[in-house]
Design an enzyme around this catalytic site. Sequence first.
Site, PDB file in Angstrom:
ATOM      1  N   SER A  39      36.914-115.976 -19.177  1.00 15.43           N
ATOM      2  CA  SER A  39      36.207-114.895 -18.469  1.00 15.43           C
ATOM      3  C   SER A  39      37.246-114.104 -17.692  1.00 15.43           C
ATOM      4  O   SER A  39      38.342-114.616 -17.406  1.00 15.43           O
ATOM      5  CB  SER A  39      35.204-115.514 -17.498  1.00 15.43           C
ATOM      6  OG  SER A  39      34.682-114.537 -16.610  1.00 15.43           O
ATOM      7  N   TYR A  82      31.982-121.477 -11.034  1.00 14.54           N
ATOM      8  CA  TYR A  82      32.318-120.755 -12.282  1.00 14.54           C
ATOM      9  C   TYR A  82      33.781-120.309 -12.265  1.00 14.54           C
ATOM     10  O   TYR A  82      34.521-120.505 -13.233  1.00 14.54           O
ATOM     11  CB  TYR A  82      31.380-119.551 -12.407  1.00 14.54           C
ATOM     12  CG  TYR A  82      31.440-118.807 -13.715  1.00 14.54           C
ATOM     13  CD1 TYR A  82      30.680-119.219 -14.811  1.00 14.54           C
ATOM     14  CD2 TYR A  82      32.223-117.669 -13.867  1.00 14.54           C
ATOM     15  CE1 TYR A  82      30.710-118.518 -16.015  1.00 14.54           C
ATOM     16  CE2 TYR A  82      32.262-116.963 -15.062  1.00 14.54           C
ATOM     17  CZ  TYR A  82      31.496-117.391 -16.130  1.00 14.54           C
ATOM     18  OH  TYR A  82      31.530-116.691 -17.311  1.00 14.54           O
TER      19      TYR A  82
HETATM   20  P1  NAD Z   1      24.276-117.508 -23.028  1.00 13.09           P
HETATM   21  O1  NAD Z   1      23.474-118.065 -21.911  1.00 13.09           O
HETATM   22  O2  NAD Z   1      23.697-116.398 -23.869  1.00 13.09           O
HETATM   23  O3  NAD Z   1      24.756-118.661 -24.020  1.00 13.09           O
HETATM   24  C1  NAD Z   1      25.237-119.894 -23.543  1.00 13.09           C
HETATM   25  C2  NAD Z   1      25.178-120.911 -24.666  1.00 13.09           C
HETATM   26  O4  NAD Z   1      25.642-122.168 -24.145  1.00 13.09           O
HETATM   27  C3  NAD Z   1      23.768-121.153 -25.193  1.00 13.09           C
HETATM   28  O5  NAD Z   1      23.810-121.360 -26.595  1.00 13.09           O
HETATM   29  C4  NAD Z   1      23.345-122.440 -24.474  1.00 13.09           C
HETATM   30  O6  NAD Z   1      22.347-123.177 -25.162  1.00 13.09           O
HETATM   31  C5  NAD Z   1      24.671-123.163 -24.461  1.00 13.09           C
HETATM   32  N1  NAD Z   1      24.725-124.248 -23.490  1.00 13.09           N
HETATM   33  C6  NAD Z   1      24.471-124.212 -22.163  1.00 13.09           C
HETATM   34  N2  NAD Z   1      24.583-125.444 -21.634  1.00 13.09           N
HETATM   35  C7  NAD Z   1      24.920-126.270 -22.653  1.00 13.09           C
HETATM   36  C8  NAD Z   1      25.190-127.658 -22.749  1.00 13.09           C
HETATM   37  N3  NAD Z   1      25.117-128.479 -21.691  1.00 13.09           N
HETATM   38  N4  NAD Z   1      25.498-128.172 -23.955  1.00 13.09           N
HETATM   39  C9  NAD Z   1      25.565-127.367 -25.059  1.00 13.09           C
HETATM   40  N5  NAD Z   1      25.326-126.045 -25.020  1.00 13.09           N
HETATM   41  C10 NAD Z   1      25.008-125.515 -23.834  1.00 13.09           C
HETATM   42  O7  NAD Z   1      25.648-117.040 -22.354  1.00 13.09           O
HETATM   43  P2  NAD Z   1      26.857-116.108 -22.840  1.00 13.09           P
HETATM   44  O8  NAD Z   1      26.908-114.956 -21.911  1.00 13.09           O
HETATM   45  O9  NAD Z   1      26.810-115.878 -24.299  1.00 13.09           O
HETATM   46  O10 NAD Z   1      28.079-117.054 -22.452  1.00 13.09           O
HETATM   47  C11 NAD Z   1      28.901-117.706 -23.403  1.00 13.09           C
HETATM   48  C12 NAD Z   1      30.261-117.968 -22.774  1.00 13.09           C
HETATM   49  O11 NAD Z   1      30.875-116.715 -22.448  1.00 13.09           O
HETATM   50  C13 NAD Z   1      30.220-118.773 -21.471  1.00 13.09           C
HETATM   51  O12 NAD Z   1      31.291-119.686 -21.434  1.00 13.09           O
HETATM   52  C14 NAD Z   1      30.402-117.707 -20.411  1.00 13.09           C
HETATM   53  O13 NAD Z   1      30.961-118.221 -19.230  1.00 13.09           O
HETATM   54  C15 NAD Z   1      31.344-116.761 -21.129  1.00 13.09           C
HETATM   55  N6  NAD Z   1      31.356-115.416 -20.566  1.00 13.09           N
HETATM   56  C16 NAD Z   1      30.230-114.658 -20.540  1.00 13.09           C
HETATM   57  C17 NAD Z   1      30.292-113.390 -19.993  1.00 13.09           C
HETATM   58  C18 NAD Z   1      29.104-112.498 -19.917  1.00 13.09           C
HETATM   59  O14 NAD Z   1      29.183-111.484 -19.233  1.00 13.09           O
HETATM   60  N7  NAD Z   1      28.018-112.776 -20.597  1.00 13.09           N
HETATM   61  C19 NAD Z   1      31.495-112.903 -19.466  1.00 13.09           C
HETATM   62  C20 NAD Z   1      32.625-113.716 -19.519  1.00 13.09           C
HETATM   63  C21 NAD Z   1      32.542-114.972 -20.074  1.00 13.09           C
END
Ligand code: NAD
Length: 260
Positions: free
Chosen positions: A142, A155
Site C-alpha cells: 500500500s 494497517y
Molecule cells: P477487499 O475487501 O475487496 O478484498 C479483500 C480480500 O481479502 C477478500 O477476498 C477477502 O475475503 C479476503 N480476506 C480477508 N480476510 C481474510 C482472511 N482472514 N483469510 C483469507 N482471505 C481474507 O479489499 P481490497 O481493497 O481488494 O484489498 C486487497 C489488498 O489490497 C489488501 O491487502 C489491501 O490492504 C490492499 N490495498 C488496498 C487498497 C485500496 O484502496 N483498496 C489500497 C492499497 C492496498
Amino acid sequence: MSNLKTVLVTGSTSGIGEGIAKHFAALGHNIILNGFGDSTAIEKLRSDIAEQFGVKVRYYGADMSKVAEIEEMIKQVEAEFGSIDILVNNAGIQQVSPVENFPVDKWDAILAINMSASFHTIRCALPKMKEKGWGRIINIASAHALVASPYKSAYVTAKHGIAGLTKTVALETATFGITMNAICPGYVWTPLVQKQIPETAKTRGITEEQVINDVMLLAQPTKKFVTIEQVAALAGFLASDIAASITGSMIPIDGGWTAQ
Ligand code: NAD
C-alpha cells in the site's frame, strides 16, 4: 520453464485480488483463488473464470490468519500442480480507529492477515520455487507501506512490515531466478475502501463525501481512484520474464500521493 504457470492469489474473492486472478487467467495461467464470501458466489466466480479463459481454477477457503490452514493450502496446491510459480500476497483487512481505542483483536487480526500471512505463504512456497529456479512473489502492500495516515496504526504497521519482508526475501532469493516486490497502491475503489468511509467519517467528525474528497482524493494529486485493472496489469508485468531485474522494490501506483 514452461509458459503455463500456477498462480496463487490470496484474498481473491473480491476487489484487487479478484482482478489480479482474472488478469493472470487471461494470460493462460492456472489460478488458485482464496478468500471469504458466499459459497455460491465464490463457486460462480471460480467456474466463470475457468470457462472464460480455459484454465484450471481451484478455490481454497484457508483463513489467512491461521498458520495451519495456510500450510495445508500450499501443501494441497503443490500436490496438484507441483509448485506455486507466482505467489500474490493480497488478502487484507482495514480498521480505522484512534490508537488509544484501537480494538486489540483487530490489531492482532490485521498483523496476522496483512503481514504474518505473507511470511507463512513465502516460507512454504519458496522451496519448490527454488527447485524450479523460477518464481515471482508479489506483495500487495500500500502507499501506507511508505507513508502513514492517522487512525490506521495497525494497517500502517503491517504494511511497513511487508516492506521489510519484501526487501529481505528479495536478497535471499536474488540468485535463484526468483523476484519479490511490493506494489503500493493508493486508494482503489473496492469494498475495503467503501467500508472505511463511514468509519473515517465518524472518527474525524466529517461527512462521507468529505472523506472521499478531503481525505482520500486529497492524498492523490490525480484526484482519481486507482483502478483494479491498473494494479492487476502491474502485477502481470512484475511476473513476466522481462521484469527479472526488478526485485526488492516498493512500487507506488498512487496517482502521485507519495511524490509529495
Ligand atoms: P477487499 O475487501 O475487496 O478484498 C479483500 C480480500 O481479502 C477478500 O477476498 C477477502 O475475503 C479476503 N480476506 C480477508 N480476510 C481474510 C482472511 N482472514 N483469510 C483469507 N482471505 C481474507 O479489499 P481490497 O481493497 O481488494 O484489498 C486487497 C489488498 O489490497 C489488501 O491487502 C489491501 O490492504 C490492499 N490495498 C488496498 C487498497 C485500496 O484502496 N483498496 C489500497 C492499497 C492496498
